[in-house]
Design a protein around this motif. Structure first.
Motif, mmCIF file in Angstrom:
data_model
loop_
_atom_site.group_PDB
_atom_site.id
_atom_site.type_symbol
_atom_site.label_atom_id
_atom_site.label_comp_id
_atom_site.label_asym_id
_atom_site.label_seq_id
_atom_site.Cartn_x
_atom_site.Cartn_y
_atom_site.Cartn_z
ATOM 1 N N LEU A 142 0.782 -1.026 -0.114
ATOM 2 C CA LEU A 142 0.027 0.256 -0.116
ATOM 3 C C LEU A 142 0.776 1.298 0.029
ATOM 4 C CD1 LEU A 142 -2.831 1.168 0.289
ATOM 5 C CD2 LEU A 142 -2.631 1.211 2.768
ATOM 6 N N GLN A 143 0.760 2.241 -1.176
ATOM 7 C CA GLN A 143 1.425 3.313 -1.287
ATOM 8 C C GLN A 143 0.535 4.279 -1.041
ATOM 9 O OE1 GLN A 143 4.769 4.260 -1.944
ATOM 10 N NE2 GLN A 143 5.219 2.091 -2.098
ATOM 11 N N LEU A 144 0.722 5.155 0.192
ATOM 12 C CA LEU A 144 -0.016 6.408 0.264
ATOM 13 C C LEU A 144 0.926 7.380 0.510
ATOM 14 C CD1 LEU A 144 -2.454 4.767 3.290
ATOM 15 C CD2 LEU A 144 -2.873 5.400 0.915
ATOM 16 N N CYS A 145 0.454 8.751 -0.018
ATOM 17 C CA CYS A 145 0.956 9.833 0.272
ATOM 18 C C CYS A 145 1.033 10.253 1.793
ATOM 19 C CB CYS A 145 0.527 11.145 -0.431
ATOM 20 S SG CYS A 145 -1.391 11.473 -0.437
ATOM 21 N N ALA A 146 2.160 11.080 2.126
ATOM 22 C CA ALA A 146 2.237 11.452 3.774
ATOM 23 C C ALA A 146 2.776 12.996 3.797
ATOM 24 C CB ALA A 146 2.999 10.433 4.510
ATOM 25 N N THR A 147 2.156 13.668 4.283
ATOM 26 C CA THR A 147 2.430 15.110 4.677
ATOM 27 C C THR A 147 2.157 15.234 6.164
ATOM 28 O OG1 THR A 147 1.260 16.010 2.699
ATOM 29 C CG2 THR A 147 1.502 17.499 4.419
ATOM 30 N N THR A 148 3.382 15.936 6.857
ATOM 31 C CA THR A 148 3.396 16.029 8.223
ATOM 32 C C THR A 148 2.183 16.677 8.713
ATOM 33 O OG1 THR A 148 5.823 15.871 8.145
ATOM 34 C CG2 THR A 148 4.801 16.730 9.960
ATOM 35 N N CYS A 149 1.593 16.023 9.682
ATOM 36 C CA CYS A 149 0.262 16.629 10.583
ATOM 37 C C CYS A 149 0.562 17.793 11.155
ATOM 38 C CB CYS A 149 -0.604 15.616 11.104
ATOM 39 S SG CYS A 149 -2.129 15.957 11.948
ATOM 40 N N SER A 150 1.485 17.768 12.112
ATOM 41 C CA SER A 150 2.020 18.390 13.235
ATOM 42 C C SER A 150 2.950 17.675 14.144
ATOM 43 C CB SER A 150 0.720 18.960 13.823
ATOM 44 O OG SER A 150 1.149 20.181 14.667
ATOM 45 N N GLU A 151 2.959 18.525 15.289
ATOM 46 C CA GLU A 151 3.730 17.697 16.082
ATOM 47 C C GLU A 151 3.427 17.540 17.474
ATOM 48 O OE1 GLU A 151 7.471 20.636 16.811
ATOM 49 O OE2 GLU A 151 7.428 19.765 14.944
ATOM 50 N N PHE A 152 3.802 16.596 18.237
ATOM 51 C CA PHE A 152 3.651 16.729 19.750
ATOM 52 C C PHE A 152 4.176 17.983 20.504
ATOM 53 C CE2 PHE A 152 2.758 12.572 18.726
ATOM 54 C CZ PHE A 152 1.796 11.890 19.713
ATOM 55 N N ASN A 153 3.615 18.413 21.383
ATOM 56 C CA ASN A 153 4.000 19.556 22.139
ATOM 57 C C ASN A 153 5.104 19.162 23.041
ATOM 58 O OD1 ASN A 153 2.890 18.841 24.580
ATOM 59 N ND2 ASN A 153 1.139 20.180 24.144
ATOM 60 N N ASN A 154 5.895 20.097 23.654
ATOM 61 C CA ASN A 154 6.945 19.650 24.682
ATOM 62 C C ASN A 154 6.397 18.956 25.688
ATOM 63 O OD1 ASN A 154 8.793 21.198 23.050
ATOM 64 N ND2 ASN A 154 8.435 23.106 24.189
ATOM 65 N N GLU A 155 5.152 18.818 26.261
ATOM 66 C CA GLU A 155 4.511 18.177 27.219
ATOM 67 C C GLU A 155 4.230 16.553 26.624
ATOM 68 O OE1 GLU A 155 1.437 20.467 28.373
ATOM 69 O OE2 GLU A 155 2.954 22.019 29.144
ATOM 70 N N LYS A 156 4.596 16.332 25.236
ATOM 71 C CA LYS A 156 4.421 15.229 24.526
ATOM 72 C C LYS A 156 2.974 14.648 24.481
ATOM 73 C CE LYS A 156 8.884 13.259 25.868
ATOM 74 N NZ LYS A 156 9.675 12.448 26.503
ATOM 75 N N LYS A 157 2.169 15.818 24.394
ATOM 76 C CA LYS A 157 0.757 15.763 24.012
ATOM 77 C C LYS A 157 0.338 16.260 22.525
ATOM 78 C CE LYS A 157 -0.369 16.113 28.749
ATOM 79 N NZ LYS A 157 -1.419 16.921 29.923
ATOM 80 N N PHE A 158 -0.692 15.563 22.099
ATOM 81 C CA PHE A 158 -0.975 16.092 20.697
ATOM 82 C C PHE A 158 -2.814 16.047 20.677
ATOM 83 C CE2 PHE A 158 -2.247 15.302 16.253
ATOM 84 C CZ PHE A 158 -1.683 16.308 15.634
ATOM 85 N N LYS A 159 -3.470 16.985 20.553
ATOM 86 C CA LYS A 159 -4.822 16.827 20.678
ATOM 87 C C LYS A 159 -5.587 16.915 19.577
ATOM 88 C CE LYS A 159 -6.586 18.591 24.141
ATOM 89 N NZ LYS A 159 -7.628 19.665 25.351
ATOM 90 N N ILE A 160 -6.135 15.845 19.240
ATOM 91 C CA ILE A 160 -7.038 15.715 18.011
ATOM 92 C C ILE A 160 -8.628 15.878 18.282
ATOM 93 C CG2 ILE A 160 -8.051 14.095 16.002
ATOM 94 C CD1 ILE A 160 -5.289 12.965 16.375
ATOM 95 N N VAL A 161 -9.361 16.835 17.577
ATOM 96 C CA VAL A 161 -10.738 16.890 17.484
ATOM 97 C C VAL A 161 -11.426 16.086 16.352
ATOM 98 C CG1 VAL A 161 -12.763 18.430 17.521
ATOM 99 C CG2 VAL A 161 -10.950 18.682 19.066
ATOM 100 N N GLN A 162 -12.300 15.315 16.539
ATOM 101 C CA GLN A 162 -13.058 14.654 15.502
ATOM 102 C C GLN A 162 -14.328 15.213 15.337
ATOM 103 O OE1 GLN A 162 -13.661 10.557 15.917
ATOM 104 N NE2 GLN A 162 -14.449 10.277 13.841
#
Length: 168
Positions: free
Chosen positions: A3-23
């Protein structure tokens, strides 16, 4: 089959090692309809309260024409806040006078969009991987897989919804 899928960086974890997603899913927004004002109020409330790093819309976003303007209006809630976002469509999105291909082009034209559509080995529109980088940006710390599950079954005798499948 690989499976080949394109990939663009979404973002990055913050300094507290958290990444919040809202769906947001199944919004069923009708263009300039008073009942849809409630959906916008809730979206704005969630965005204000949660302050997400990323927002993903996972189908049945719009439910009336004009489809492209309706989608643009919904996505405005996040790009006006400079929040990266992406879209995966549901079974109703392409029933409003625009194909999913046309709707992906709308998303791709907007700032902070990470929605993609490229040949991937999977059937459908908008199959992609979004890497989330580590807090130092040095490596991929997580991957978000976004797949088109299609709308309705096209298999004779099988009612209901379709599924993720490889192209042939």
């Amino acid at each position: 089959m690989y499976l080949q899928l394109c990939a663009t960086t979404c973002s990055e974890f913050n300094n507290e090692k958290k990444f919040k997603i809202v769906q947001f899913t199944d919004l069923h927004v009708k263009y300039q309809h008073p009942l849809s004002d409630i959906a916008f109020e809730r979206m704005n409330q969630v965005l204000d309260d949660e302050q997400p790093d990323f927002v993903i819309f996972t189908g049945d976003i719009i439910y009336s024409q004009p489809a492209e303007e309706n989608l643009r209006n919904v996505l405005k809630t996040v790009f006006d806040r400079s929040i990266p976002f992406s879209v995966v469509f549901g079974n109703h999105d392409d029933e409003q006078g625009a194909s999913n291909e046309a709707l992906v082009r709308v998303a791709e034209s907007l700032p902070y969009n990470l929605t993609q559509h490229e040949e991937s080995g999977l059937s459908g529109v908008g199959n992609y991987i979004l890497p989330v980088l580590s807090a130092d940006g040095a490596k991929e710390a997580a991957l978000l897989y976004c797949f088109d599950s299609h709308a309705y079954s096209k298999i004779p005798g099988v009612e209901g919804y379709d599924y993720i499948k490889l192209t042939r």
